[in-house]
Design a protein around this motif. Sequence first.
Motif: not given
Length: 142
Positions: A76-82, A68-70, A93-98
């Motif tokens: 989610g953005w912070q997760f991806l950066n870290q 999830d992003i929010n 591998q990541v599937a964004v679910v939003s």
Amino acid sequence: MDTNIMQPAATRFIFLVEDDPIFQLLHQKLIQKLAWNVELLAARNGQEALDLLDKVGTSDMRALVLLDINMPICDGWQFLNQLNSKFYKESVQVAVVSSSTDHVDRQNASKYKNVIDYLVKPIKAADLEIIWNEPSFQEFWK
């Protein structure tokens, strides 16, 4: 002594990272219904997911993160950066679910090497089967 003993396969995980308990339950049930031979782990935010990954993460594991992003605490953005700084990043591998259908979110997600898809909530079995059957995912999942 037999030197041809097969090594155990790398551990396979699906991480469901979702702060909404209703979506988390729906998506857990969906994944369980598909009966894939994986360990399903759930987290309510990106930090919980990173903590779990740090505990089980190896270069031999394979993980699909449904992200999830929010979310509170670590989105989610912070997760991806870290994730980019982790030694096991190539194993994830990541599937964004939003719930967002905003093209800007889709564009932002596509900038991350680990992101393989962008799904709109609620996810359906067909969404996951498309990912699962993708040849590049099958190669990664070996």
